[in-house]
Design an enzyme around this catalytic site. Structure first.
Site, short mmCIF file in Angstrom:
data_model
loop_
_atom_site.label_atom_id
_atom_site.label_comp_id
_atom_site.label_asym_id
_atom_site.label_seq_id
_atom_site.Cartn_x
_atom_site.Cartn_y
_atom_site.Cartn_z
N LYS A 1 0.84 -1.22 0.00
CA LYS A 1 0.00 0.00 0.00
C LYS A 1 0.87 1.26 0.00
O LYS A 1 0.63 2.20 -0.76
CB LYS A 1 -0.89 0.01 1.26
N ASN A 2 1.90 1.26 0.87
CA ASN A 2 2.68 2.49 1.01
C ASN A 2 3.59 2.76 -0.18
O ASN A 2 4.23 3.80 -0.26
CB ASN A 2 3.51 2.44 2.31
N ARG B 1 -5.31 10.14 4.16
CA ARG B 1 -4.43 11.18 4.65
C ARG B 1 -3.20 11.37 3.77
O ARG B 1 -2.72 12.46 3.54
CB ARG B 1 -4.00 10.85 6.08
N CYS C 1 -5.06 12.61 12.82
CA CYS C 1 -5.62 11.33 12.43
C CYS C 1 -5.61 10.42 13.62
O CYS C 1 -5.28 10.82 14.73
CB CYS C 1 -4.84 10.72 11.27
N ASP D 1 4.58 0.50 11.97
CA ASP D 1 3.38 -0.17 11.47
C ASP D 1 3.30 -1.64 11.89
O ASP D 1 2.23 -2.26 11.84
CB ASP D 1 3.32 -0.09 9.93
N ARG E 1 -0.59 14.70 12.84
CA ARG E 1 0.36 14.34 11.78
C ARG E 1 0.64 15.59 10.96
O ARG E 1 0.05 15.81 9.91
CB ARG E 1 -0.19 13.21 10.92
N PRO E 2 1.56 16.42 11.47
CA PRO E 2 1.85 17.67 10.76
C PRO E 2 2.49 17.41 9.39
O PRO E 2 3.00 16.32 9.14
CB PRO E 2 2.83 18.38 11.68
N ARG F 1 -8.48 -0.43 4.42
CA ARG F 1 -7.56 0.54 3.82
C ARG F 1 -6.23 -0.10 3.46
O ARG F 1 -5.53 0.40 2.58
CB ARG F 1 -7.30 1.69 4.81
N ILE G 1 7.75 6.74 16.91
CA ILE G 1 7.39 7.47 15.68
C ILE G 1 6.10 8.27 15.85
O ILE G 1 6.03 9.43 15.48
CB ILE G 1 7.26 6.50 14.48
N ASP H 1 4.60 19.93 8.09
CA ASP H 1 5.56 21.05 7.97
C ASP H 1 6.79 20.68 7.14
O ASP H 1 7.28 21.49 6.35
CB ASP H 1 5.98 21.53 9.38
C1 UD1 Z 1 4.36 6.69 6.33
C2 UD1 Z 1 3.48 5.50 6.12
C3 UD1 Z 1 2.90 5.01 7.44
C4 UD1 Z 1 4.02 4.78 8.45
C5 UD1 Z 1 4.93 6.01 8.56
C6 UD1 Z 1 6.15 5.79 9.44
C7 UD1 Z 1 2.60 5.86 3.89
C8 UD1 Z 1 1.42 6.13 3.04
N1 UD1 Z 1 2.39 5.85 5.23
O1 UD1 Z 1 3.52 7.73 6.86
O2 UD1 Z 1 2.20 3.79 7.21
O3 UD1 Z 1 3.46 4.53 9.71
O4 UD1 Z 1 5.40 6.38 7.25
O5 UD1 Z 1 6.90 4.74 8.96
O6 UD1 Z 1 3.69 5.60 3.41
N2 UD1 Z 1 6.18 14.43 10.76
C9 UD1 Z 1 6.25 15.77 11.08
N3 UD1 Z 1 6.16 16.68 10.06
C10 UD1 Z 1 6.01 16.31 8.75
C11 UD1 Z 1 5.93 14.93 8.45
C12 UD1 Z 1 6.02 14.01 9.49
O7 UD1 Z 1 6.42 16.15 12.23
O8 UD1 Z 1 5.95 17.18 7.87
C13 UD1 Z 1 6.29 13.43 11.86
C14 UD1 Z 1 4.99 12.62 12.01
O9 UD1 Z 1 4.06 13.30 12.80
C15 UD1 Z 1 5.50 11.34 12.64
C16 UD1 Z 1 6.88 11.17 12.03
O10 UD1 Z 1 7.24 12.45 11.50
O11 UD1 Z 1 5.64 11.52 14.02
C17 UD1 Z 1 6.94 10.13 10.93
O12 UD1 Z 1 6.03 10.42 9.95
P1 UD1 Z 1 6.25 10.08 8.40
O13 UD1 Z 1 7.49 9.27 8.20
O14 UD1 Z 1 6.13 11.35 7.65
O15 UD1 Z 1 5.00 9.18 8.13
P2 UD1 Z 1 4.03 9.23 6.90
O16 UD1 Z 1 4.79 9.51 5.65
O17 UD1 Z 1 2.86 10.07 7.22
#
Ligand code: UD1
Length: 417
Positions: A22-23, A92, A116, A305, A121-122, A397, A327, A124
């Site tokens: 999926k990812n 998302r 979520c 995950d 889940r920011p 999902r 995480i 930024d």
């Molecule tokens: C992806 C995966 C999800 C997995 C996660 C961590 C997909 C579609 N989803 O989610 O299944 O659980 O990686 O392996 O691939 N963060 C910030 N700011 C940002 C982006 C992220 O603070 O702009 C923080 C998040 O809140 C979280 C951490 O970084 O605490 C990791 O998030 P991230 O690696 O970005 O996860 P996703 O890409 O959302």
């Protein structure tokens, strides 16, 4: 509302083919926007998140649809650069369309993904990477609006190796002049799959799988065929199911290296696991012992995950297993539901202390997120009596026919309306 009904106590035996990731498929579907031609993506799992991504592509003006286990996208006909709130809220990770839209159309309007089920889940880091590449981004009235008259290669340094932000930066970099270097990039296998896809478009991408990725945008080729990598999280979920329920299960179409951190844990728990090419066989007596502390980390560390399904197996271990979730802030909601089955789990901030080896008894439980929902199904496989899991839209999902897959292995499981 449908529920998944499980009668616990049956061992699992047999073979199962593992679905595509999926990812991986989601960012690659966004990347099809960069192709001025037809893309065939094979090994696409049948998931509601994939349907949501297809709906977004069609809304933008592409012709996207499923044919068997493939998704075919013709992106020659894009007509608009917005994703409405209804489509955005279904998935998302649709924020990943931002980088691809800026690269292809020079503009993008998305509604903010917001919080979520795993906590805030920011985005930024996504936005700062896109700004560094030259996009002007405004967040107004719940929308993110981006305009990029011109994107220019640059250095993007992440404070944390975010998977989504790395993917967004890679996609936008494909539409930029010059070279983009992403440092402290995520190293997940899905990043490597995206890099492989982008190279098929003629992009120069190097360094994926390491903390430094270099992208040089290039003219795209038309007509691409790409096969999605196997879903390592789904593989780990079925390993957890076999470990806890007992039996002998062969998983086909897996990349064992991607599942290594989970394999090591199941071996510590006392399972016998063998690897052969793209197959993994797990043999479990169903009597498990605790593994050492399990701490989630960015890849190649133990994936967040996999934490919920492995917690369901830890409940079977005679003794205490400690989990540390690094995480996401709020990723233990499945523990509350597991307690309804009789589980002994104490949560202190980021730490969960699981005292296993106690009997679980079937009860109605509710999935509150995707992997947590799957974990409840794993626990139900060995809980005594009947467990009814509601909230299964979350499970849909990410798991392509979880009831059919576990049923094929001998579980008593069905979807009941
Ligand atoms: C992806 C995966 C999800 C997995 C996660 C961590 C997909 C579609 N989803 O989610 O299944 O659980 O990686 O392996 O691939 N963060 C910030 N700011 C940002 C982006 C992220 O603070 O702009 C923080 C998040 O809140 C979280 C951490 O970084 O605490 C990791 O998030 P991230 O690696 O970005 O996860 P996703 O890409 O959302």
């Amino acid at each position: 509302m449908s529920v998944i009904q499980v009668v616990g106590g049956r061992p699992l035996n047999g073979s199962l083919r593992i679905q595509g990731a999926k990812n991986s498929v989601l960012p690659i579907l966004a990347a099809t926007l960069l192709v001025k031609g037809e893309t065939v993506i094979t090994n696409c799992p049948n998931l509601s998140d994939v349907d949501a991504a297809i709906a977004i592509l069609n809304h933008i003006g592409c012709k996207a649809g499923r044919e068997g286990e493939s998704v075919i996208v013709d992106s020659r006909t894009v007509t608009r650069a917005d994703v409405p709130h209804e489509l955005m809220s279904e998935m998302r990770s649709s924020v990943i369309f931002m980088g691809a839209m800026l690269a292809r159309m020079g503009e993008a309007k998305l509604s903010l993904p917001g919080g979520c089920e795993l906590g805030p889940r920011p985005v930024d880091m996504h936005m700062s990477a896109l700004r560094a590449l030259g996009a002007e981004i405004e967040e107004t009235g719940g929308n993110i609006v981006g305009i990029a008259k011109k994107l220019t290669g640059c250095n993007v340094n992440f404070r944390f190796p975010s998977v989504g932000a790395t993917e967004n930066a890679m996609l936008a970099a494909c539409g930029a002049d010059g070279v983009t270097v992403i440092t402290n990039a995520a190293r997940e296998p899905e990043i490597c799959d995206l890099a492989d896809f982008l190279r098929k478009l003629g992009m120069d991408v190097q360094g994926e799988g390491t903390p430094t990725i270099m992208v040089r945008g290039r003219p795209q080729s038309a007509h691409i065929i790409h096969r999605i990598i196997p879903d390592r999280i789904v593989a780990a979920t079925y390993l957890a199911a076999a470990a806890a329920a007992g039996g002998e299960v062969e998983l086909i179409g897996v990349n064992p290296e991607h599942v290594m951190s989970a394999i090591e844990i199941f071996r510590e728990m006392g399972c016998h696991i063998t690897e052969s090419g793209d197959r993994l066989t797990v043999k479990s007596s169903g009597s498990l012992k605790p593994a050492k502390a399990i701490e989630t980390q960015p890849y190649p560390g133990f994936p967040t995950d996999m934490q919920p399904p492995i917690m369901a197996a830890a409940l079977k271990c005679a003794g205490t297993t400690v989990f540390v979730e690094n995480i996401f802030e709020n990723r233990y909601r499945h523990a509350e539901e597991m307690r309804r089955l009789g589980a002994d789990i104490k949560i202190e901030g980021r730490v969960a202390i699981v005292t296993g080896g106690k009997k679980l008894a079937g009860a109605p439980v509710k999935a509150t997120d995707l992997r947590g929902g799957a974990a409840l199904v794993v626990a139900a496989l060995w809980a005594e009596g009947i467990t009814e899991v509601s909230g299964i839209a979350y499970i849909d999902r990410g798991y392509d026919n979880i009831t059919g897959s576990l049923g094929k292995l001998g579980a008593s499981i069905e979807r009941v309306l």
